[in-house]
Design an enzyme around this catalytic site. Structure first.
Site, PDB file in Angstrom:
ATOM      1  N   LYS A 118      56.217  26.965 -60.989  1.00  0.00           N
ATOM      2  CA  LYS A 118      56.221  26.050 -62.137  1.00  0.00           C
ATOM      3  C   LYS A 118      55.851  26.744 -63.445  1.00  0.00           C
ATOM      4  CE  LYS A 118      55.830  21.545 -60.098  1.00  0.00           C
ATOM      5  NZ  LYS A 118      55.157  20.265 -60.064  1.00  0.00           N
ATOM      6  N   LYS A 199      64.302  23.672 -53.569  1.00  0.00           N
ATOM      7  CA  LYS A 199      64.058  22.336 -53.022  1.00  0.00           C
ATOM      8  C   LYS A 199      64.446  21.272 -54.045  1.00  0.00           C
ATOM      9  CE  LYS A 199      59.445  21.080 -54.281  1.00  0.00           C
ATOM     10  NZ  LYS A 199      58.989  19.701 -54.321  1.00  0.00           N
ATOM     11  N   LYS A 202      61.940  16.240 -58.435  1.00  0.00           N
ATOM     12  CA  LYS A 202      62.154  15.202 -59.448  1.00  0.00           C
ATOM     13  C   LYS A 202      62.065  15.735 -60.866  1.00  0.00           C
ATOM     14  CE  LYS A 202      58.029  13.071 -57.869  1.00  0.00           C
ATOM     15  NZ  LYS A 202      56.956  14.082 -57.831  1.00  0.00           N
TER      16      LYS A 202
HETATM   17  N1  AQP Z   1      62.624  18.365 -51.532  1.00  0.00           N
HETATM   18  C1  AQP Z   1      61.697  17.810 -50.789  1.00  0.00           C
HETATM   19  N2  AQP Z   1      61.900  17.629 -49.468  1.00  0.00           N
HETATM   20  C2  AQP Z   1      60.953  17.053 -48.688  1.00  0.00           C
HETATM   21  N3  AQP Z   1      59.747  16.635 -49.183  1.00  0.00           N
HETATM   22  C3  AQP Z   1      59.514  16.795 -50.487  1.00  0.00           C
HETATM   23  N4  AQP Z   1      58.455  16.497 -51.266  1.00  0.00           N
HETATM   24  C4  AQP Z   1      58.715  16.881 -52.532  1.00  0.00           C
HETATM   25  N5  AQP Z   1      59.939  17.433 -52.622  1.00  0.00           N
HETATM   26  C5  AQP Z   1      60.456  17.384 -51.355  1.00  0.00           C
HETATM   27  C6  AQP Z   1      57.247  15.831 -50.794  1.00  0.00           C
HETATM   28  O1  AQP Z   1      57.096  14.641 -51.540  1.00  0.00           O
HETATM   29  C7  AQP Z   1      55.701  14.353 -51.671  1.00  0.00           C
HETATM   30  C8  AQP Z   1      55.373  14.066 -53.097  1.00  0.00           C
HETATM   31  O2  AQP Z   1      55.549  15.223 -53.876  1.00  0.00           O
HETATM   32  P1  AQP Z   1      54.762  15.351 -55.230  1.00  0.00           P
HETATM   33  O3  AQP Z   1      55.165  14.253 -56.122  1.00  0.00           O
HETATM   34  O4  AQP Z   1      53.325  15.425 -54.955  1.00  0.00           O
HETATM   35  O5  AQP Z   1      55.164  16.697 -55.873  1.00  0.00           O
HETATM   36  P2  AQP Z   1      56.087  17.851 -55.434  1.00  0.00           P
HETATM   37  O6  AQP Z   1      55.829  18.242 -54.035  1.00  0.00           O
HETATM   38  O7  AQP Z   1      55.961  18.933 -56.457  1.00  0.00           O
HETATM   39  O8  AQP Z   1      57.513  17.130 -55.534  1.00  0.00           O
HETATM   40  P3  AQP Z   1      58.606  17.242 -56.655  1.00  0.00           P
HETATM   41  O9  AQP Z   1      59.600  16.168 -56.420  1.00  0.00           O
HETATM   42  O10 AQP Z   1      59.116  18.640 -56.703  1.00  0.00           O
HETATM   43  O11 AQP Z   1      57.793  16.900 -57.975  1.00  0.00           O
HETATM   44  P4  AQP Z   1      57.647  17.730 -59.302  1.00  0.00           P
HETATM   45  O12 AQP Z   1      59.046  18.052 -59.710  1.00  0.00           O
HETATM   46  O13 AQP Z   1      56.954  16.838 -60.260  1.00  0.00           O
HETATM   47  O14 AQP Z   1      56.855  18.951 -58.974  1.00  0.00           O
HETATM   48  C9  AQP Z   1      54.948  15.566 -51.121  1.00  0.00           C
HETATM   49  O15 AQP Z   1      54.510  15.285 -49.808  1.00  0.00           O
HETATM   50  C10 AQP Z   1      55.996  16.643 -51.110  1.00  0.00           C
HETATM   51  O16 AQP Z   1      55.748  17.617 -50.124  1.00  0.00           O
END
Ligand code: AQP
Length: 336
Positions: A118, A199, A202
């Site tokens: 990030k 991956k 969002k």
């Molecule tokens: N691509 C993915 N596949 C499976 N699980 C996923 N998770 C995130 N992306 C995937 C799981 O969703 C939960 C919530 O995630 P988070 O909001 O805590 O943040 P993150 O893991 O960083 O997810 P994002 O979507 O990538 O958010 P941003 O872009 O804001 O950093 C967690 O259990 C995560 O493992």
């Protein structure tokens, strides 16, 4: 005694199919587990303090908090069985987060791959992005959590949480339950539609990289039809040689409840066109009832009441752990 579950999702964007298949869907299943016969006590959190580790527009953030809470309910979370709350409503998270920063080392935080990803290429990086894993450890440890259901990307943070808990326990006396991570065999890492080496996320600047849970049917169809595929025309699961199609096969299987092998067999010799079209329809059909329920919940005002009650329950549990932590460290003891 009931096994405590804790997990959270950041309101840092619209929730994706990755968040849903890797985490949210599991949360609902974990409310009652007829197979294990165990009594479970889940706490699910909207981790808004994590979202602000990257810049957020205040108005958009407050809307996303309510969207996310409504989605939790729309996918089937039952507030009589799970405690649903917003992280910033329970100030113990920030307090224990700070304390755990004073238990962890710069070196271990520097090894976190999510921070590296990030912060890569950015000129100004907020301090909170670096110390984020200590706050995440606080989220989990405050509730004396036994099991943390998460996607694959959070495993490293969970390892750090366990290390911090063990270090605290050995330095100050048994205080924290050491949590176990729980990830799915399939769906723990749903990949981007535009690049199967990344991956689905969002906050990816390219909206075509993800399906969002609240996308319209047409948006879903368009995104899936444009999803990258691999060079030959075979619908076959092969993670090394065909990562893009393998990802789509996993999404197909998880949204329809079929096995990857069954989906593969059905599309043998058929090429990508039909496969993608039918995958899009499967995703649309899966999300339609969730979206309908989301609209109901979001308009009802029910969600504010659920969050208020959830915060009260969470505050009670978190306060007990925090009081114990502070006492063990010699903080506030002078008052006695
Ligand atoms: N691509 C993915 N596949 C499976 N699980 C996923 N998770 C995130 N992306 C995937 C799981 O969703 C939960 C919530 O995630 P988070 O909001 O805590 O943040 P993150 O893991 O960083 O997810 P994002 O979507 O990538 O958010 P941003 O872009 O804001 O950093 C967690 O259990 C995560 O493992």
């Amino acid at each position: 005694m009931a096994r405590r579950i804790f997990s959270g999702i950041q309101p840092s964007g619209q929730i994706t199919l990755g968040n849903y298949l890797g985490a949210l869907k599991q949360f609902v299943q974990l409310q009652s587990d007829p197979q294990s016969g165990q009594d479970l006590d889940p706490f699910y959190c909207i981790v808004d303090l994590h979202a602000i580790t990257v810049p957020q527009d205040p108005k958009q953030l407050s809307g996303r908090i309510l969207d996310l809470a409504s989605l939790y309910l729309a996918v089937g979370l039952d507030p009589t069985r799970s405690t649903l709350f917003v992280q910033s409503d329970v100030s113990a998270h920030s307090e224990l987060g700070w304390i755990l920063q004073c238990v962890g080392y710069m070196g271990e935080l520097s090894r976190m791959t999510q921070f590296k990803e990030k912060s890569e290429g950015k000129e100004s990086i907020l301090t909170g992005l670096f110390t984020y894993p200590a706050l995440m450890a606080a989220d989990i440890l405050l509730y004396q959590t036994d099991i943390v259901p998460v996607g694959d990307d959070q495993k490293q943070h969970l390892e750090l949480t366990r290390d911090l808990a063990e270090r605290f326990n050995s330095r100050f006396g048994e205080t924290f339950t050491i949590p176990e991570v729980m990830t799915l065999e399939q769906g723990a890492r749903i990949m981007s539609l535009d690049d199967p080496s990344k991956k689905m996320s969002k906050s990816n600047p390219n909206p075509q990289s993800r399906v969002e849970l609240l996308d319209t049917p047409d948006e879903i169809r368009k995104k899936i039809s444009r999803a990258v595929t691999d060079s030959d025309r075979e619908v076959r699961y092969d993670l090394a040689m065909k990562p893009a199609v393998s990802n789509l096969l996993v999404i197909y299987a998880l949204t329809t409840g079929e096995s990857v092998a069954d989906v593969e067999a059905r599309y043998e010799g058929k090429g990508y066109g039909d496969f993608k079209k039918e995958l899009a329809e499967a995703v649309v059909a899966h999300l339609e009832p969730i979206q309908a329920r989301f609209r109901e919940v979001r308009a009802s005002g029910e969600v504010q009441r659920v969050l208020q009650e959830g915060a009260q329950r969470a505050q009670g549990v978190a306060a007990q752990t925090l009081a114990q932590v502070k006492e063990r460290m010699g903080l506030g003891v002078y008052r006695r």
